[in-house]
Design an enzyme around this catalytic site. Structure first.
Site, PDB file in Angstrom:
ATOM      1  N   CYS A 119       0.861  -1.178   0.000  1.00 19.87           N
ATOM      2  CA  CYS A 119       0.000   0.000   0.000  1.00 19.87           C
ATOM      3  C   CYS A 119       0.896   1.226   0.000  1.00 19.87           C
ATOM      4  O   CYS A 119       2.099   1.115   0.209  1.00 19.87           O
ATOM      5  CB  CYS A 119      -0.895  -0.008   1.231  1.00 19.87           C
ATOM      6  SG  CYS A 119      -2.219   1.215   1.153  1.00 19.87           S
ATOM      7  N   LYS A 198     -11.965  -4.710   3.317  1.00 20.69           N
ATOM      8  CA  LYS A 198     -11.333  -3.836   4.304  1.00 20.69           C
ATOM      9  C   LYS A 198     -12.238  -2.632   4.507  1.00 20.69           C
ATOM     10  O   LYS A 198     -12.557  -1.907   3.562  1.00 20.69           O
ATOM     11  CB  LYS A 198      -9.965  -3.390   3.806  1.00 20.69           C
ATOM     12  CG  LYS A 198      -9.260  -2.427   4.753  1.00 20.69           C
ATOM     13  CD  LYS A 198      -7.866  -2.123   4.268  1.00 20.69           C
ATOM     14  CE  LYS A 198      -7.175  -1.127   5.170  1.00 20.69           C
ATOM     15  NZ  LYS A 198      -5.823  -0.822   4.697  1.00 20.69           N
ATOM     16  N   ARG A 220     -10.706   7.764   4.156  1.00 20.34           N
ATOM     17  CA  ARG A 220     -10.544   6.691   3.179  1.00 20.34           C
ATOM     18  C   ARG A 220     -11.877   6.121   2.672  1.00 20.34           C
ATOM     19  O   ARG A 220     -11.918   5.030   2.118  1.00 20.34           O
ATOM     20  CB  ARG A 220      -9.707   5.559   3.783  1.00 20.34           C
ATOM     21  CG  ARG A 220      -8.347   5.988   4.344  1.00 20.34           C
ATOM     22  CD  ARG A 220      -7.335   4.864   4.283  1.00 20.34           C
ATOM     23  NE  ARG A 220      -6.200   5.025   5.164  1.00 20.34           N
ATOM     24  CZ  ARG A 220      -5.197   5.892   4.994  1.00 20.34           C
ATOM     25  NH1 ARG A 220      -5.209   6.725   3.975  1.00 20.34           N
ATOM     26  NH2 ARG A 220      -4.193   5.939   5.859  1.00 20.34           N
ATOM     27  N   GLU A 236     -16.919  -7.875  -3.148  1.00 22.37           N
ATOM     28  CA  GLU A 236     -15.475  -7.565  -3.176  1.00 22.37           C
ATOM     29  C   GLU A 236     -14.641  -8.846  -3.187  1.00 22.37           C
ATOM     30  O   GLU A 236     -13.665  -8.964  -3.933  1.00 22.37           O
ATOM     31  CB  GLU A 236     -15.084  -6.730  -1.947  1.00 22.37           C
ATOM     32  CG  GLU A 236     -15.472  -5.255  -2.020  1.00 22.37           C
ATOM     33  CD  GLU A 236     -14.470  -4.457  -2.847  1.00 22.37           C
ATOM     34  OE1 GLU A 236     -13.585  -5.058  -3.483  1.00 22.37           O
ATOM     35  OE2 GLU A 236     -14.579  -3.212  -2.861  1.00 22.37           O
ATOM     36  N   LYS A 251     -11.140  -7.355   7.343  1.00 22.66           N
ATOM     37  CA  LYS A 251     -10.451  -6.459   8.274  1.00 22.66           C
ATOM     38  C   LYS A 251     -11.326  -5.256   8.581  1.00 22.66           C
ATOM     39  O   LYS A 251     -11.863  -4.663   7.639  1.00 22.66           O
ATOM     40  CB  LYS A 251      -9.149  -5.993   7.626  1.00 22.66           C
ATOM     41  CG  LYS A 251      -8.345  -5.033   8.434  1.00 22.66           C
ATOM     42  CD  LYS A 251      -7.187  -4.514   7.647  1.00 22.66           C
ATOM     43  CE  LYS A 251      -6.521  -3.423   8.451  1.00 22.66           C
ATOM     44  NZ  LYS A 251      -5.431  -2.810   7.738  1.00 22.66           N
ATOM     45  N   SER A 277      -5.152  -2.791  15.145  1.00 21.95           N
ATOM     46  CA  SER A 277      -4.522  -2.047  16.235  1.00 21.95           C
ATOM     47  C   SER A 277      -5.504  -1.587  17.303  1.00 21.95           C
ATOM     48  O   SER A 277      -5.218  -1.698  18.501  1.00 21.95           O
ATOM     49  CB  SER A 277      -3.771  -0.852  15.657  1.00 21.95           C
ATOM     50  OG  SER A 277      -4.642  -0.027  14.904  1.00 21.95           O
TER      51      SER A 277
HETATM   52  C1  PBG Z   1      -2.925   0.413   5.044  1.00 16.31           C
HETATM   53  C2  PBG Z   1      -3.155  -0.376   6.265  1.00 16.31           C
HETATM   54  C3  PBG Z   1      -3.786   0.042   7.439  1.00 16.31           C
HETATM   55  C4  PBG Z   1      -3.760  -1.051   8.310  1.00 16.31           C
HETATM   56  C5  PBG Z   1      -3.103  -2.089   7.654  1.00 16.31           C
HETATM   57  N1  PBG Z   1      -2.764  -1.659   6.393  1.00 16.31           N
HETATM   58  C6  PBG Z   1      -4.315   1.359   7.830  1.00 16.31           C
HETATM   59  C7  PBG Z   1      -5.340   2.059   7.085  1.00 16.31           C
HETATM   60  O1  PBG Z   1      -5.989   1.538   6.170  1.00 16.31           O
HETATM   61  O2  PBG Z   1      -5.512   3.217   7.409  1.00 16.31           O
HETATM   62  C8  PBG Z   1      -4.341  -1.082   9.689  1.00 16.31           C
HETATM   63  C9  PBG Z   1      -3.790  -2.110  10.600  1.00 16.31           C
HETATM   64  C10 PBG Z   1      -4.166  -1.934  12.013  1.00 16.31           C
HETATM   65  O3  PBG Z   1      -4.947  -1.029  12.405  1.00 16.31           O
HETATM   66  O4  PBG Z   1      -3.662  -2.715  12.829  1.00 16.31           O
HETATM   67  N2  PBG Z   1      -1.636   0.285   4.546  1.00 16.31           N
END
Ligand code: PBG
Length: 326
Positions: A119, A198, A220, A236, A251, A277
């Site tokens: 990404c 996602k 986003r 998707e 996710k 997270s």
């Molecule tokens: C984007 C990405 C994100 C996470 C993993 N890949 C953040 C986003 O989409 O803003 C989030 C992972 C997490 O919150 O642990 N590269």
């Protein structure tokens, strides 16, 4: 009348409880996400993710070694580059931060699985997951301009030693673009784990501090999914499978267990779930206050994600869980 059917009979003996248990969580189910940054000797704790760090390559090697000693075999890497620009060009640089990490880890740990997040939000100065252009007077991520860059990033990671690429940017057609890029470069057997469903989620809050990747304007929602939608996740996932995804991801995980189950029931592909997270931070914070039993809650959450249908779980709890499951 007394009941004839007594579900409690099967709960009387601990050995019988073990025998009838439907879901067994093991360390083999877990993938540990790690953050790598430039420098030497750096191990900087992420405030909202206790026990997780931004690591320079040398310290990353130590951290992976410690996790391997606990039995963890699969890792996902995020890069925090020294240089950000509008396109996120350091994402596919030969000496990019993730590329450097892979080149150090590959010979040090020949047997582990190295997965790379694909990404641009960590690499762009605007913090969005691709190139920005004007769409009907508004700046937005340009889907089709971003696709070739994603393929370049994946090929670059594959050359540096990645075993699996995991595109997380939610661009339409990303799996197809990456598959053909990898195939043209000769990586025909390298699998794609797509972040297929996602969601535009508040649960990513702590990650954006960790990866220094918050969007500098807007959010986003033009590329990540609306949390209110379930059927759309199935569309998707179906598209990603058609385009060549080998593993599909849902996710976040905890607030989306219904989606994990629907994807698992509908498709015959391995399903990954990302225990993100914010889900991790909530448990840690409550545990630090003494309000919950961290081990019990974390294992209950991970088991629930597996019970919902996940074949594998990306989680910051991996090291703790590996200890608890020993
Ligand atoms: C984007 C990405 C994100 C996470 C993993 N890949 C953040 C986003 O989409 O803003 C989030 C992972 C997490 O919150 O642990 N590269």
């Amino acid at each position: 009348m007394f009941p004839i059917h007594r579900p409690r009979r099967l709960r009387q003996h601990p050995v019988l409880r073990d025998l009838v248990r439907e879901t067994a969580l093991t360390v083999n189910d877990l993938i540990l996400p790690l953050f790598v940054r430039p420098g030497r000797g750096i191990k900087k704790e992420i405030a909202s993710m206790p026990g997780n760090f931004q690591l320079s390559v040398d310290r990353l090697v130590d951290e992976v070694g410690a996790a391997v000693d606990l039995g963890i075999k699969a890792f996902l890497f995020f890069g925090i580059p020294s240089h950000k620009d509008a396109d996120g060009s350091s994402a596919w640089a030969e000496d990019g931060i993730v590329q450097q990490a892979l080149r150090a880890l590959r010979p040090a740990f020949p047997k582990i699985l190295l997965i790379t997040d694909e990404c641009f939000c960590e690499y762009t100065d605007h913090g969005h997951c691709g190139i920005i252009s004007e769409h009907q007077g508004r700046p937005d991520v340009d889907n089709d301009l971003t696709l070739p860059n994603l393929a370049r990033q994946c090929v670059s990671h594959a050359r540096a030693g990645a075993d699996v690429v995991a595109p997380s940017g939610m661009m339409d057609g990303m799996v197809r673009a990456i598959r053909s890029g990898l195939d043209e470069a000769g990586f025909t057997t390298l699998p794609i784990m797509s972040y297929s469903a996602k969601y535009a989620s508040g649960f990513y809050g702590p990650f954006r501090d960790a990866a220094e990747s918050p969007p500098q304007f807007g959010d986003r929602s033009t590329y990540q999914m609306d949390p209110a939608n379930g059927d759309e996740a199935l569309r998707e996932v179906a598209l990603d499978i058609e385009e060549g995804a080998d593993i599909v991801m849902v996710k976040p995980a905890m607030a989306y267990l219904d989606i994990i189950r629907r994807v698992k029931d509908r498709f015959q592909l391995p399903v990954a779930a990302y225990n993100v997270s914010g889900e991790f931070a909530m448990v840690k914070a409550a545990a630090q206050k003494g309000w919950i039993d961290e081990k019990r809650i974390a294992l209950e959450i991970l088991t629930s994600i597996k019970r919902a249908g996940a074949d594998m779980i990306l989680t910051y709890f991996a090291p703790d869980a590996a200890k608890w499951l020993k």
